[in-house]
Design a protein around this motif. Structure first.
Motif, PDB file in Angstrom:
ATOM      1  N   THR A  52       1.143  -1.261   0.260  1.00 14.68           N
ATOM      2  CA  THR A  52       0.376  -0.161  -0.004  1.00 14.68           C
ATOM      3  C   THR A  52       0.287   1.185   0.118  1.00 14.68           C
ATOM      4  O   THR A  52       0.287   2.257  -0.200  1.00 14.68           O
ATOM      5  CB  THR A  52      -0.940   0.057   1.747  1.00 14.68           C
ATOM      6  N   MET A 101      -3.235   0.828  -9.490  1.00 13.77           N
ATOM      7  CA  MET A 101      -3.747  -0.183  -8.373  1.00 13.77           C
ATOM      8  C   MET A 101      -3.913  -1.709  -8.745  1.00 13.77           C
ATOM      9  O   MET A 101      -4.431  -1.390 -10.447  1.00 13.77           O
ATOM     10  CB  MET A 101      -4.738   0.537  -7.514  1.00 13.77           C
ATOM     11  N   ALA A 102      -4.187  -1.667  -8.169  1.00 13.42           N
ATOM     12  CA  ALA A 102      -4.968  -3.500  -8.229  1.00 13.42           C
ATOM     13  C   ALA A 102      -6.226  -3.535  -9.280  1.00 13.42           C
ATOM     14  O   ALA A 102      -6.151  -4.523 -10.040  1.00 13.42           O
ATOM     15  CB  ALA A 102      -4.883  -4.602  -7.329  1.00 13.42           C
ATOM     16  N   ASN A 103      -6.811  -2.801  -8.656  1.00 18.47           N
ATOM     17  CA  ASN A 103      -8.214  -2.626  -9.946  1.00 18.47           C
ATOM     18  C   ASN A 103      -7.973  -2.210 -11.211  1.00 18.47           C
ATOM     19  O   ASN A 103      -8.602  -2.162 -12.033  1.00 18.47           O
ATOM     20  CB  ASN A 103      -8.906  -2.064  -8.856  1.00 18.47           C
ATOM     21  N   THR A 128      -1.773   4.038  -0.355  1.00 15.04           N
ATOM     22  CA  THR A 128      -3.447   3.990  -1.362  1.00 15.04           C
ATOM     23  C   THR A 128      -4.875   4.247  -0.077  1.00 15.04           C
ATOM     24  O   THR A 128      -5.985   4.767  -0.390  1.00 15.04           O
ATOM     25  CB  THR A 128      -3.695   2.634  -1.692  1.00 15.04           C
ATOM     26  N   THR A 146      -6.840   9.134  -3.333  1.00 13.93           N
ATOM     27  CA  THR A 146      -6.999   7.989  -3.884  1.00 13.93           C
ATOM     28  C   THR A 146      -8.745   8.460  -3.567  1.00 13.93           C
ATOM     29  O   THR A 146      -9.239   8.612  -3.004  1.00 13.93           O
ATOM     30  CB  THR A 146      -6.388   7.358  -2.862  1.00 13.93           C
ATOM     31  N   ASN A 148     -10.252   5.504  -4.663  1.00 15.39           N
ATOM     32  CA  ASN A 148     -11.093   4.194  -4.214  1.00 15.39           C
ATOM     33  C   ASN A 148      -9.805   3.597  -2.813  1.00 15.39           C
ATOM     34  O   ASN A 148      -9.438   2.866  -3.544  1.00 15.39           O
ATOM     35  CB  ASN A 148     -11.020   2.915  -5.656  1.00 15.39           C
ATOM     36  N   LEU A 151      -7.774  -0.171  -1.814  1.00 18.63           N
ATOM     37  CA  LEU A 151      -6.965  -1.127  -2.440  1.00 18.63           C
ATOM     38  C   LEU A 151      -5.625  -1.335  -2.433  1.00 18.63           C
ATOM     39  O   LEU A 151      -5.334  -0.240  -2.158  1.00 18.63           O
ATOM     40  CB  LEU A 151      -7.069  -0.266  -4.090  1.00 18.63           C
ATOM     41  N   ARG A 154      -0.461  -2.637  -7.988  1.00 16.76           N
ATOM     42  CA  ARG A 154      -0.371  -3.640  -8.654  1.00 16.76           C
ATOM     43  C   ARG A 154       1.176  -3.581  -8.579  1.00 16.76           C
ATOM     44  O   ARG A 154       1.252  -2.952  -8.994  1.00 16.76           O
ATOM     45  CB  ARG A 154      -0.847  -3.279 -10.051  1.00 16.76           C
TER      46      ARG A 154
END
Length: 468
Positions: A52, A101-103, A128, A146, A148, A151, A154
């Motif tokens: 993060t 980010m992961a999404n 994050t 941020t 979102n 999260l 990535r």
């Protein structure tokens, strides 16, 4: 309130230092990238997988306004699925850093205005839970919140490339990079500003990779942390000296006056980082004159002029004041007097010609002398005596001596002593012409009546008594 004052003081100090041109990387080397095919590659490693928080910081010095990526980890595809982070400059000269980010979304902070293309320290930290913060020269210039929360970052499986994104030629960086540090923690402004101009401990907490680029040559860039995340040099990437100090003249050449053939020197001194020197005369470079001292071993009048020295290095140049060289010509004899034969009733003339100097305020002086026949040593102090102006010797203090009654008894040798301020003279202050003499040819027509007869006998004896 105290926190605000501390932050304000840090910003003010940084701005003052920037205006004075004091900010620069620690002395050593940096990596120079050509904007076409030069980059450093670092293989992927689990240590580069962040959760993060993360921070990237480095020194950069662009050499063009073209866009380029300082650091990149990803597949190079816009919106691609294997991108981690990137730090770059755009065509407008704005610095920006983004973390994916992961999404698939990303947090990107960009400086609101262009940054001058000098050495600048740039850093970006991400959390994050809050967002991405961008710092330039230790001062926060942008923040992207941020959207979102919750999260994680990535983690791309791609290699890191320093100095450009070789996946896209339009994103290759032109310029220098130094002191690259990658952290797995979000560093604060005070932490970044505290040690951006110095090297840091390789075992600093949270430091994942650290590149000082101080190898100076070779094809490997060492990770100073000991984690083994070494980089490989590709393309035209080269090392360049950093911490460069522009030259400044600390010692000036001094005006000189010298005589022809007499060695003369000028000296200059400069501060700065390894400057190269070039001496000039009247603004024109002098071949081979690249040392701190310029020596002219045997100057002539054509060497007279204004001399200065130019110092140049990678970050600037400086020129000394111009010092005048005056070359005084030698006081020399262009035409020596000549010995001669004359008749009894003729006049003897000895002439010496001296090279003059244009604009000379003190012309040469002349004094004709006669050899003393009573002194055997010609170099003895009393071997010569000065002629005095009179009925027999005329113009004894000029370039041309006239002897109106050239009787053989006075033909013991003559010379001219030359002095004065018109040109350089010997140490004695004067010089001498060659020694000359004359001889008298006695005529047969002694009484000059147009014939040789008994009438010449009386005239002959009269001349005989006078030495002829």
């Amino acid at each position: 309130m105290n926190r605000f004052l501390t932050t304000a003081a840090t910003v003010l100090t940084t701005l003052v230092a920037t205006a004075a041109g004091q900010l620069s990387p620690p002395p050593g080397h940096a990596m120079e990238f050509n904007g076409t095919n030069a980059f450093v590659a670092v293989a992927d490693d689990p240590l580069l997988d962040f959760n993060t928080t993360a921070t990237i910081e480095m020194w950069v010095r662009p050499t063009s306004r073209n866009r380029g990526r300082f650091l990149y980890k990803g597949d190079g595809v816009h919106g691609g699925s294997d991108q981690g982070f990137g730090f770059q400059v755009n065509d407008l000269g704005q610095y920006g850093c983004g973390f994916f980010m992961a999404n698939g979304t990303y947090s990107y902070a960009i400086s609101p205005s262009p940054v001058e293309p000098n050495w600048h320290h740039v850093a970006a930290s991400v959390n994050t839970a809050t967002g991405t913060t961008l710092f330039v020269d230790g001062v926060q210039v942008a923040f992207q919140a941020t959207t979102n929360l919750g999260l994680v970052l990535r983690n791309s499986s791609r290699r890191i490339t320093i100095g450009g994104d070789p996946n896209h030629g339009g994103w290759m960086f032109s310029g220098a990079i130094d002191e690259l540090r990658i952290w797995n923690v979000a560093r604060t402004q005070s932490q970044i500003a505290a040690n951006m101009t110095t090297t840091i401990a390789a075992d600093s907490a949270g430091l994942v990779a650290y590149y000082t680029f101080d190898e100076g040559d070779g094809t490997t860039v060492q990770d100073r942390t000991g984690n083994g995340l070494n980089g490989t040099v590709n393309g035209g990437a080269t090392w360049a000296e950093v911490g460069c100090v522009p030259p400044a003249a600390t010692g000036q050449p001094v005006a000189r006056t010298t005589c022809e053939g007499e060695s003369v020197s000028f000296t200059a001194a400069f501060s700065g980082t390894s400057p190269s020197l070039q001496w000039r005369r009247d603004g024109q470079p002098i071949a081979g004159a690249t040392g701190a001292t310029l020596t002219i071993a045997s100057p002539t009048v054509v060497d007279a002029g204004m001399y200065d020295c130019v110092a140049t290095n990678a970050c600037g140049s400086a020129t000394t004041v111009a010092a005048m060289l005056e070359v005084t010509p030698l006081l020399s004899i262009e035409t020596q007097p000549a010995s001669q034969s004359v008749g009894v009733d003729s006049t003897v003339s000895f002439l010496v010609q001296v090279r003059a100097t244009d604009g000379c305020d003190t012309p040469p002086t002349f004094q004709w002398q006669r050899r003393n026949p009573l002194v055997a040593d010609a170099d003895a102090p009393d071997a010569w005596f000065d002629l005095q102006e009179g009925s027999q010797f005329i113009n004894v203090r000029t370039a041309g001596l006239i002897i109106s009654k050239p009787l053989p008894g006075i033909a013991t040798g003559f010379r001219c002593r030359i002095g004065g301020g018109c040109g350089c003279r010997p140490a004695s202050g004067f010089m001498f012409s060659e020694t000359v003499n004359f001889n008298i040819a006695c005529p047969a027509d002694f009484n000059a009546d147009g014939g040789v007869d008994f009438g010449d006998v009386g005239a002959f004896f009269e001349r005989w008594e006078n030495g002829c």
